[in-house]
Design an enzyme around this catalytic site. Structure first.
Site, mmCIF file in Angstrom:
data_model
loop_
_atom_site.group_PDB
_atom_site.id
_atom_site.type_symbol
_atom_site.label_atom_id
_atom_site.label_comp_id
_atom_site.label_asym_id
_atom_site.label_seq_id
_atom_site.Cartn_x
_atom_site.Cartn_y
_atom_site.Cartn_z
ATOM 1 N N HIS A 171 -6.481 8.370 11.460
ATOM 2 C CA HIS A 171 -6.158 6.943 11.393
ATOM 3 C C HIS A 171 -4.671 6.689 11.153
ATOM 4 O O HIS A 171 -4.297 5.621 10.655
ATOM 5 C CB HIS A 171 -7.001 6.244 10.313
ATOM 6 C CG HIS A 171 -8.456 6.153 10.680
ATOM 7 N ND1 HIS A 171 -9.446 5.876 9.766
ATOM 8 C CD2 HIS A 171 -9.080 6.289 11.876
ATOM 9 C CE1 HIS A 171 -10.628 5.855 10.382
ATOM 10 N NE2 HIS A 171 -10.427 6.111 11.664
ATOM 11 N N ALA A 185 -15.027 13.951 -6.384
ATOM 12 C CA ALA A 185 -14.454 15.093 -5.678
ATOM 13 C C ALA A 185 -13.579 15.963 -6.580
ATOM 14 O O ALA A 185 -13.589 17.190 -6.461
ATOM 15 C CB ALA A 185 -13.642 14.596 -4.488
ATOM 16 N N ARG A 206 0.837 -1.217 0.000
ATOM 17 C CA ARG A 206 0.000 0.000 0.000
ATOM 18 C C ARG A 206 0.864 1.257 0.000
ATOM 19 O O ARG A 206 0.547 2.244 -0.643
ATOM 20 C CB ARG A 206 -0.932 -0.023 1.214
ATOM 21 C CG ARG A 206 -1.926 -1.155 1.134
ATOM 22 C CD ARG A 206 -3.327 -0.844 1.530
ATOM 23 N NE ARG A 206 -3.654 0.420 2.044
ATOM 24 C CZ ARG A 206 -4.186 0.644 3.254
ATOM 25 N NH1 ARG A 206 -4.402 -0.364 4.079
ATOM 26 N NH2 ARG A 206 -4.513 1.848 3.632
HETATM 27 C C1 BV8 Z 1 -12.279 1.929 17.990
HETATM 28 C C2 BV8 Z 1 -6.648 2.305 8.822
HETATM 29 C C3 BV8 Z 1 -12.310 1.638 20.367
HETATM 30 C C4 BV8 Z 1 -5.512 1.576 8.334
HETATM 31 C C5 BV8 Z 1 -8.967 1.709 9.103
HETATM 32 C C6 BV8 Z 1 -20.266 -1.949 15.148
HETATM 33 C C7 BV8 Z 1 -20.946 -0.740 15.030
HETATM 34 C C8 BV8 Z 1 -20.268 0.478 15.122
HETATM 35 C C9 BV8 Z 1 -18.902 0.510 15.350
HETATM 36 C C10 BV8 Z 1 -18.223 -0.683 15.459
HETATM 37 C C11 BV8 Z 1 -18.908 -1.895 15.365
HETATM 38 N N1 BV8 Z 1 -17.996 -2.897 15.495
HETATM 39 C C12 BV8 Z 1 -16.760 -2.345 15.673
HETATM 40 C C13 BV8 Z 1 -16.891 -0.988 15.646
HETATM 41 C C14 BV8 Z 1 -15.802 -0.007 15.805
HETATM 42 C C15 BV8 Z 1 -14.997 0.125 14.549
HETATM 43 C C16 BV8 Z 1 -15.939 0.482 13.424
HETATM 44 O O1 BV8 Z 1 -16.332 1.609 13.234
HETATM 45 N N2 BV8 Z 1 -16.312 -0.510 12.638
HETATM 46 C C17 BV8 Z 1 -17.321 -0.332 11.595
HETATM 47 C C18 BV8 Z 1 -16.662 -0.520 10.232
HETATM 48 C C19 BV8 Z 1 -18.414 -1.321 11.845
HETATM 49 N N3 BV8 Z 1 -14.034 1.179 14.777
HETATM 50 C C20 BV8 Z 1 -12.837 0.930 15.289
HETATM 51 O O2 BV8 Z 1 -12.457 -0.208 15.523
HETATM 52 C C21 BV8 Z 1 -11.987 2.123 15.619
HETATM 53 N N4 BV8 Z 1 -11.481 2.017 16.940
HETATM 54 O O3 BV8 Z 1 -13.484 1.969 17.923
HETATM 55 O O4 BV8 Z 1 -11.591 1.824 19.164
HETATM 56 C C22 BV8 Z 1 -11.307 1.733 21.464
HETATM 57 C C23 BV8 Z 1 -11.409 2.759 22.393
HETATM 58 C C24 BV8 Z 1 -10.489 2.837 23.431
HETATM 59 C C25 BV8 Z 1 -9.500 1.881 23.553
HETATM 60 C C26 BV8 Z 1 -9.385 0.864 22.624
HETATM 61 C C27 BV8 Z 1 -10.321 0.795 21.571
HETATM 62 C C28 BV8 Z 1 -10.783 2.198 14.713
HETATM 63 C C29 BV8 Z 1 -11.192 2.364 13.291
HETATM 64 C C30 BV8 Z 1 -9.970 2.544 12.383
HETATM 65 C C31 BV8 Z 1 -10.021 1.601 11.247
HETATM 66 N N5 BV8 Z 1 -8.921 1.850 10.386
HETATM 67 N N6 BV8 Z 1 -7.866 1.612 8.451
HETATM 68 C C32 BV8 Z 1 -5.574 1.278 6.908
HETATM 69 O O5 BV8 Z 1 -5.749 2.192 6.107
HETATM 70 O O6 BV8 Z 1 -5.404 0.095 6.594
HETATM 71 S S1 BV8 Z 1 -10.494 1.518 8.310
HETATM 72 C C33 BV8 Z 1 -10.705 2.408 6.889
HETATM 73 O O7 BV8 Z 1 -11.981 3.015 7.030
HETATM 74 C C34 BV8 Z 1 -9.777 3.451 6.460
HETATM 75 O O8 BV8 Z 1 -8.877 3.869 7.391
HETATM 76 C C35 BV8 Z 1 -10.639 4.610 6.180
HETATM 77 O O9 BV8 Z 1 -9.981 5.756 6.530
HETATM 78 C C36 BV8 Z 1 -11.833 4.386 7.033
HETATM 79 C C37 BV8 Z 1 -13.059 5.053 6.518
HETATM 80 O O10 BV8 Z 1 -13.315 4.630 5.216
HETATM 81 P P1 BV8 Z 1 -13.536 5.705 4.092
HETATM 82 O O11 BV8 Z 1 -12.363 6.588 4.037
HETATM 83 O O12 BV8 Z 1 -14.857 6.318 4.293
HETATM 84 O O13 BV8 Z 1 -13.487 4.804 2.764
HETATM 85 P P2 BV8 Z 1 -14.674 3.921 2.135
HETATM 86 O O14 BV8 Z 1 -14.063 3.035 1.134
HETATM 87 O O15 BV8 Z 1 -15.504 3.302 3.176
HETATM 88 O O16 BV8 Z 1 -15.595 4.977 1.393
HETATM 89 C C38 BV8 Z 1 -15.132 5.672 0.256
HETATM 90 C C39 BV8 Z 1 -16.214 6.652 -0.148
HETATM 91 O O17 BV8 Z 1 -15.704 7.433 -1.200
HETATM 92 C C40 BV8 Z 1 -17.482 5.985 -0.670
HETATM 93 O O18 BV8 Z 1 -18.604 6.585 -0.060
HETATM 94 C C41 BV8 Z 1 -17.470 6.271 -2.174
HETATM 95 O O19 BV8 Z 1 -18.779 6.443 -2.718
HETATM 96 C C42 BV8 Z 1 -16.714 7.554 -2.197
HETATM 97 N N7 BV8 Z 1 -16.006 7.842 -3.458
HETATM 98 C C43 BV8 Z 1 -15.484 6.978 -4.360
HETATM 99 N N8 BV8 Z 1 -14.889 7.645 -5.354
HETATM 100 C C44 BV8 Z 1 -15.030 8.973 -5.075
HETATM 101 C C45 BV8 Z 1 -15.737 9.092 -3.867
HETATM 102 N N9 BV8 Z 1 -16.053 10.270 -3.329
HETATM 103 C C46 BV8 Z 1 -15.642 11.378 -3.989
HETATM 104 N N10 BV8 Z 1 -14.956 11.344 -5.143
HETATM 105 C C47 BV8 Z 1 -14.635 10.158 -5.724
HETATM 106 N N11 BV8 Z 1 -13.950 10.145 -6.908
#
Ligand code: BV8
Ligand code: ZN
EC number: 2.3.1.286
Length: 255
Positions: free
Chosen positions: A118, A238, A69
């Site tokens: 992140h 974007a 990556r």
């Molecule tokens: C935590 C980093 C607690 C590394 C990433 C159930 C319900 C709710 C929450 C949870 C659950 N189960 C677990 C959780 C918590 C969990 C979470 O949210 N899970 C979800 C998915 C269910 N969260 C965590 O675990 C977080 N930590 O809660 O800790 C804690 C507290 C105290 C002590 C200890 C612990 C940590 C989350 C961090 C995850 N890290 N990766 C890496 O890069 O590998 S995840 C990943 O998702 C990426 O980092 C990214 O930044 C992040 C968000 O994704 P997006 O950036 O939005 O990307 P995505 O692909 O989803 O969307 C892209 C969008 O772009 C789309 O909408 C698309 O239409 C659009 N698009 C496409 N092309 C274009 C465009 N827009 C504009 N122009 C274009 N051309």
């Protein structure tokens, strides 16, 4: 809803938060995570690659994947969306960029000190004592996605070096999260760009702004769970929509 309505909001704003996700870098050639066919999680298992448990179980698999990556990201260049965001920042000094992305394209486009919720692909650290490790030089030699690569040993304690990103189940950096929440609570406009808004706590940021009464502009080709809190939804890529929006700013700083 039109770019014109969004431009009216931008012209009035003095404290802007620009909140970005993977979509802002999509047109630089960096895959998003959740897009149906092209997203990383369509090809790879997040649980096996982006959790502390995965690194513990197979450090070479995880380290190799992140080096791949880093290579992809290192060869990418900022696109017109990153540049437009830097122009907003230059035109409106009270602008704060908050990103979920682990690339450095905002910085490369001229944004000053974006908040990285992140972490970063360029900040490896020890998996045990947390001492920063020296990032490898250059963009890397393009290991095939999935090629295992033994992580280097920490110079201080010998434990494996890990990528400096926030994995699922890990806490976000406290200073970054606090600064982002404070900026969102205090802004008079939030622009959310290219995020699916499903990863928490990051997805709270636009919701905080809305709760404190700020209008929210969303730029995304597709609907997201954030649609309902947005004042203006601009459906489009974007790198097309943001430059159009920036044209509304006064000419001196904005272009
Ligand atoms: C935590 C980093 C607690 C590394 C990433 C159930 C319900 C709710 C929450 C949870 C659950 N189960 C677990 C959780 C918590 C969990 C979470 O949210 N899970 C979800 C998915 C269910 N969260 C965590 O675990 C977080 N930590 O809660 O800790 C804690 C507290 C105290 C002590 C200890 C612990 C940590 C989350 C961090 C995850 N890290 N990766 C890496 O890069 O590998 S995840 C990943 O998702 C990426 O980092 C990214 O930044 C992040 C968000 O994704 P997006 O950036 O939005 O990307 P995505 O692909 O989803 O969307 C892209 C969008 O772009 C789309 O909408 C698309 O239409 C659009 N698009 C496409 N092309 C274009 C465009 N827009 C504009 N122009 C274009 N051309
Ligand atoms: Zn160490």
């Amino acid at each position: 809803m039109t770019v014109r309505e969004a431009a009216d909001l931008l012209l009035k704003a003095r404290k802007v938060v620009v909140f970005t996700g993977a979509g802002v870098s999509a047109e630089s050639g960096i895959p998003t995570f959740r897009d149906a066919l092209t997203g990383l999680w369509a090809r790879f298992d997040a649980q096996a690659l982006a959790t502390p448990e995965a690194f513990e179980a197979d450090p070479a698999l995880v380290y190799g994947w992140y080096e791949w990556r880093r290579t992809v990201v290192g060869r990418a260049r900022p696109n017109a969306a990153h540049t437009a965001i830097a122009k907003i920042e230059a035109a409106i000094p009270g602008t704060v960029v908050v990103t979920q992305n682990v690339d450095a394209l905002h910085e490369q486009a001229g944004s000053v000190s974006p908040i990285h919720l992140h972490g970063s692909l360029y900040a490896p650290r020890c998996s045990s004592c947390a001492e920063p490790a020296t990032p490898p030089d250059g963009p890397g030699d393009e290991p095939a996605d999935g090629r295992r690569l033994t992580p280097p040993a920490c110079e201080h304690c010998g434990a494996p070096v890990r990528p400096g990103v926030v994995w699922f189940g890990e806490a976000l950096p406290m200073d970054a999260l606090e600064a982002a929440v404070a900026a969102a609570a205090d802004c008079d406009l939030l622009i959310t760009v290219g995020t699916s808004g499903v990863v928490y706590p990051a997805a709270e940021i636009p919701q905080v702004a809305a709760r404190f009464g700020a209008p929210v502009i969303q730029v995304n080709p597709l609907p997201t769970p954030l649609d309902d809190i947005c004042t203006v939804n601009l459906r489009g890529p974007a790198a097309e929509v943001l430059p159009e929006l920036v044209l509304s700013l006064p000419p001196t700083a904005a272009r």
